[in-house]
Every structure is written in C-alpha cells, then in structure tokens.
Scaffold this motif. Structure first.
Motif, PDB file in Angstrom:
ATOM      1  N   MET A 127      33.608  97.835  55.686  1.00 19.62           N
ATOM      2  CA  MET A 127      33.364  97.008  56.870  1.00 19.62           C
ATOM      3  C   MET A 127      32.882  97.855  58.046  1.00 19.62           C
ATOM      4  O   MET A 127      33.274  99.016  58.195  1.00 19.62           O
ATOM      5  CB  MET A 127      34.651  96.266  57.255  1.00 19.62           C
ATOM      6  CG  MET A 127      35.074  95.233  56.221  1.00 19.62           C
ATOM      7  SD  MET A 127      36.713  94.532  56.549  1.00 19.62           S
ATOM      8  CE  MET A 127      36.388  93.565  58.020  1.00 19.62           C
ATOM      9  N   SER A 128      32.061  97.240  58.898  1.00 20.36           N
ATOM     10  CA  SER A 128      31.588  97.913  60.109  1.00 20.36           C
ATOM     11  C   SER A 128      32.687  97.861  61.177  1.00 20.36           C
ATOM     12  O   SER A 128      33.676  97.136  61.040  1.00 20.36           O
ATOM     13  CB  SER A 128      30.338  97.206  60.644  1.00 20.36           C
ATOM     14  OG  SER A 128      30.684  95.922  61.170  1.00 20.36           O
ATOM     15  N   ALA A 129      32.481  98.598  62.243  1.00 15.87           N
ATOM     16  CA  ALA A 129      33.442  98.596  63.351  1.00 15.87           C
ATOM     17  C   ALA A 129      33.572  97.197  63.943  1.00 15.87           C
ATOM     18  O   ALA A 129      34.687  96.751  64.259  1.00 15.87           O
ATOM     19  CB  ALA A 129      33.020  99.593  64.424  1.00 15.87           C
ATOM     20  N   SER A 130      32.469  96.485  64.075  1.00 13.53           N
ATOM     21  CA  SER A 130      32.510  95.119  64.617  1.00 13.53           C
ATOM     22  C   SER A 130      33.273  94.185  63.695  1.00 13.53           C
ATOM     23  O   SER A 130      34.050  93.345  64.150  1.00 13.53           O
ATOM     24  CB  SER A 130      31.092  94.583  64.819  1.00 13.53           C
ATOM     25  OG  SER A 130      30.409  95.349  65.777  1.00 13.53           O
ATOM     26  N   GLN A 131      33.063  94.325  62.400  1.00 14.61           N
ATOM     27  CA  GLN A 131      33.788  93.496  61.440  1.00 14.61           C
ATOM     28  C   GLN A 131      35.282  93.798  61.471  1.00 14.61           C
ATOM     29  O   GLN A 131      36.108  92.884  61.416  1.00 14.61           O
ATOM     30  CB  GLN A 131      33.244  93.713  60.027  1.00 14.61           C
ATOM     31  CG  GLN A 131      31.881  93.111  59.798  1.00 14.61           C
ATOM     32  CD  GLN A 131      31.335  93.480  58.448  1.00 14.61           C
ATOM     33  OE1 GLN A 131      31.402  94.641  58.025  1.00 14.61           O
ATOM     34  NE2 GLN A 131      30.774  92.496  57.753  1.00 14.61           N
ATOM     35  N   LEU A 132      35.618  95.074  61.562  1.00  7.73           N
ATOM     36  CA  LEU A 132      37.036  95.454  61.630  1.00  7.73           C
ATOM     37  C   LEU A 132      37.692  94.873  62.878  1.00  7.73           C
ATOM     38  O   LEU A 132      38.814  94.362  62.823  1.00  7.73           O
ATOM     39  CB  LEU A 132      37.187  96.976  61.594  1.00  7.73           C
ATOM     40  CG  LEU A 132      36.855  97.640  60.257  1.00  7.73           C
ATOM     41  CD1 LEU A 132      36.777  99.151  60.426  1.00  7.73           C
ATOM     42  CD2 LEU A 132      37.875  97.263  59.203  1.00  7.73           C
ATOM     43  N   ALA A 158      38.199  91.184  62.369  1.00  5.83           N
ATOM     44  CA  ALA A 158      39.317  90.963  61.446  1.00  5.83           C
ATOM     45  C   ALA A 158      40.652  91.187  62.160  1.00  5.83           C
ATOM     46  O   ALA A 158      41.611  90.435  61.947  1.00  5.83           O
ATOM     47  CB  ALA A 158      39.195  91.881  60.232  1.00  5.83           C
ATOM     48  N   GLU A 159      40.711  92.194  63.017  1.00  2.17           N
ATOM     49  CA  GLU A 159      41.926  92.429  63.801  1.00  2.17           C
ATOM     50  C   GLU A 159      42.221  91.250  64.716  1.00  2.17           C
ATOM     51  O   GLU A 159      43.378  90.860  64.881  1.00  2.17           O
ATOM     52  CB  GLU A 159      41.803  93.721  64.614  1.00  2.17           C
ATOM     53  CG  GLU A 159      41.874  94.976  63.766  1.00  2.17           C
ATOM     54  CD  GLU A 159      41.566  96.231  64.557  1.00  2.17           C
ATOM     55  OE1 GLU A 159      41.123  96.150  65.731  1.00  2.17           O
ATOM     56  OE2 GLU A 159      41.771  97.327  63.997  1.00  2.17           O
ATOM     57  N   ASP A 160      41.190  90.674  65.322  1.00  2.51           N
ATOM     58  CA  ASP A 160      41.373  89.491  66.168  1.00  2.51           C
ATOM     59  C   ASP A 160      41.963  88.337  65.364  1.00  2.51           C
ATOM     60  O   ASP A 160      42.858  87.631  65.833  1.00  2.51           O
ATOM     61  CB  ASP A 160      40.045  89.054  66.806  1.00  2.51           C
ATOM     62  CG  ASP A 160      39.555  90.007  67.881  1.00  2.51           C
ATOM     63  OD1 ASP A 160      40.351  90.832  68.374  1.00  2.51           O
ATOM     64  OD2 ASP A 160      38.346  89.920  68.214  1.00  2.51           O
ATOM     65  N   VAL A 161      41.449  88.139  64.160  1.00  2.00           N
ATOM     66  CA  VAL A 161      41.974  87.082  63.289  1.00  2.00           C
ATOM     67  C   VAL A 161      43.448  87.342  63.002  1.00  2.00           C
ATOM     68  O   VAL A 161      44.284  86.443  63.120  1.00  2.00           O
ATOM     69  CB  VAL A 161      41.168  86.994  61.971  1.00  2.00           C
ATOM     70  CG1 VAL A 161      41.838  86.039  60.990  1.00  2.00           C
ATOM     71  CG2 VAL A 161      39.730  86.568  62.243  1.00  2.00           C
ATOM     72  N   HIS A 162      43.779  88.563  62.670  1.00  2.00           N
ATOM     73  CA  HIS A 162      45.167  88.893  62.340  1.00  2.00           C
ATOM     74  C   HIS A 162      46.095  88.747  63.544  1.00  2.00           C
ATOM     75  O   HIS A 162      47.229  88.284  63.395  1.00  2.00           O
ATOM     76  CB  HIS A 162      45.264  90.289  61.727  1.00  2.00           C
ATOM     77  CG  HIS A 162      44.876  90.303  60.285  1.00  2.00           C
ATOM     78  ND1 HIS A 162      45.714  89.884  59.293  1.00  2.00           N
ATOM     79  CD2 HIS A 162      43.708  90.655  59.686  1.00  2.00           C
ATOM     80  CE1 HIS A 162      45.092  89.987  58.131  1.00  2.00           C
ATOM     81  NE2 HIS A 162      43.872  90.441  58.347  1.00  2.00           N
ATOM     82  N   VAL A 189      32.765  88.419  57.981  1.00  2.00           N
ATOM     83  CA  VAL A 189      34.110  88.850  57.582  1.00  2.00           C
ATOM     84  C   VAL A 189      34.600  87.803  56.594  1.00  2.00           C
ATOM     85  O   VAL A 189      34.670  86.618  56.916  1.00  2.00           O
ATOM     86  CB  VAL A 189      35.063  88.960  58.797  1.00  2.00           C
ATOM     87  CG1 VAL A 189      36.478  89.278  58.350  1.00  2.00           C
ATOM     88  CG2 VAL A 189      34.545  90.013  59.771  1.00  2.00           C
ATOM     89  N   SER A 190      34.915  88.231  55.389  1.00  2.00           N
ATOM     90  CA  SER A 190      35.279  87.290  54.332  1.00  2.00           C
ATOM     91  C   SER A 190      36.802  87.159  54.211  1.00  2.00           C
ATOM     92  O   SER A 190      37.560  87.958  54.757  1.00  2.00           O
ATOM     93  CB  SER A 190      34.708  87.768  52.998  1.00  2.00           C
ATOM     94  OG  SER A 190      35.341  88.976  52.605  1.00  2.00           O
ATOM     95  N   LEU A 191      37.198  86.146  53.468  1.00  2.00           N
ATOM     96  CA  LEU A 191      38.624  85.970  53.201  1.00  2.00           C
ATOM     97  C   LEU A 191      39.189  87.184  52.485  1.00  2.00           C
ATOM     98  O   LEU A 191      40.304  87.622  52.771  1.00  2.00           O
ATOM     99  CB  LEU A 191      38.862  84.703  52.370  1.00  2.00           C
ATOM    100  CG  LEU A 191      38.466  83.380  53.011  1.00  2.00           C
ATOM    101  CD1 LEU A 191      38.716  82.228  52.044  1.00  2.00           C
ATOM    102  CD2 LEU A 191      39.197  83.161  54.317  1.00  2.00           C
ATOM    103  N   ARG A 192      38.409  87.739  51.562  1.00  2.00           N
ATOM    104  CA  ARG A 192      38.901  88.925  50.840  1.00  2.00           C
ATOM    105  C   ARG A 192      39.086  90.094  51.806  1.00  2.00           C
ATOM    106  O   ARG A 192      40.025  90.869  51.667  1.00  2.00           O
ATOM    107  CB  ARG A 192      38.002  89.258  49.655  1.00  2.00           C
ATOM    108  CG  ARG A 192      36.598  89.682  49.999  1.00  2.00           C
ATOM    109  CD  ARG A 192      35.687  89.843  48.779  1.00  2.00           C
ATOM    110  NE  ARG A 192      36.169  90.774  47.805  1.00  2.00           N
ATOM    111  CZ  ARG A 192      35.921  92.084  47.837  1.00  2.00           C
ATOM    112  NH1 ARG A 192      35.193  92.594  48.813  1.00  2.00           N
ATOM    113  NH2 ARG A 192      36.394  92.873  46.903  1.00  2.00           N
ATOM    114  N   ASN A 193      38.207  90.230  52.819  1.00  2.00           N
ATOM    115  CA  ASN A 193      38.384  91.281  53.818  1.00  2.00           C
ATOM    116  C   ASN A 193      39.674  91.069  54.595  1.00  2.00           C
ATOM    117  O   ASN A 193      40.405  92.029  54.876  1.00  2.00           O
ATOM    118  CB  ASN A 193      37.223  91.298  54.821  1.00  2.00           C
ATOM    119  CG  ASN A 193      35.893  91.661  54.229  1.00  2.00           C
ATOM    120  OD1 ASN A 193      34.876  91.118  54.638  1.00  2.00           O
ATOM    121  ND2 ASN A 193      35.847  92.571  53.267  1.00  2.00           N
TER     122      ASN A 193
END
Length: 126
Positions: A72-77, A80-84, A59-63
């Motif tokens: 993005m894949s489901a795992s990446q999404l 990313a939600e966890d980060v947010h 998961v990149s900064l741009r993502n």
C-alpha cells in the motif's frame, strides 16, 4: 561457551513483519467466481458510504484486514488508519451501550427481587 554472544543471538531484535507475510494471496472476494458474500457487500457499501476517500484510493476490504499492507502507498495506509479509527470509535460506543444495557438489566432484576421480598414479607405479616 556460555559467553554473551550466544545469548545475544537468541534475543536479537526482529525486523517488523507484515501481517501478510504468512498469508497466501486472496482474491478480492472470498468466492472463486467473484460473487461477494452478503457481509462483503454490506462491508463494501459501508466503506463506500463512510469512507469515500479510502474507496477512491482503492483501499480494499482485504487491506483493512491486514492483507497486502506492504504494497500500500502512504495515502492508502493513512486512509486505512482513518477507517480503523472510525471503527474503533464504533466499537467503543457499542461497548458503552452494552455496559448501559447490562446495568439497566441488573437494576431491573434487583428491583424485581426487592418487590418479591416485599410481597413475601407482606404475605407473612398477615
């Protein structure tokens, strides 16, 4: 004709758009020489420290800024939600701390005004 067909066409629901729909592809770094800026290095280090799973899933900064999310894949999404979620908690904590500092400053200012009034009243009573 003023039938409901024309009105319905103007308010037809739109399909959800990706945040990246209007954005041109960006390199991972803002520099054309792939040299990260200071904020990018700091952000990447924080991401690696606090969210190793997101990093492992690439998961990149741009993502995280909403670019390229359609790819993005489901795992990446999910990562990313966890980060947010963690970032929202940080922002909430910062907002609460700001409110506390502002309230302390307001109380200190009110106390200083009260002391000034008392000093002036005491000087006038002499």
């Amino acid at each position: 004709a003023t039938g409901s067909g024309a009105a319905a066409a103007s308010v037809a629901p739109r399909a959800p758009r990706s945040l990246s729909a209007d954005a041109a592809p960006l390199p991972e770094s803002s520099s054309s020489f792939s040299i990260e800026s200071e904020w990018e290095s700091e952000a990447r280090a924080r991401l690696e420290q606090r969210h190793p799973t997101a990093c492992a899933l690439k998961v990149s900064l741009r993502n995280l800024l909403g670019l390229g999310v359609a790819e993005m894949s489901a795992s990446q999404l999910e990562a990313a939600e966890d980060v947010h979620r963690e970032l929202l908690a940080c922002l909430t904590d910062a907002r609460v701390e700001l409110a506390r500092r502002q309230e302390r400053a307001r109380l200190e200012e009110a106390a200083a005004i009260e002391r000034t009034i008392e000093t002036l009243a005491a000087a006038g009573a002499r």
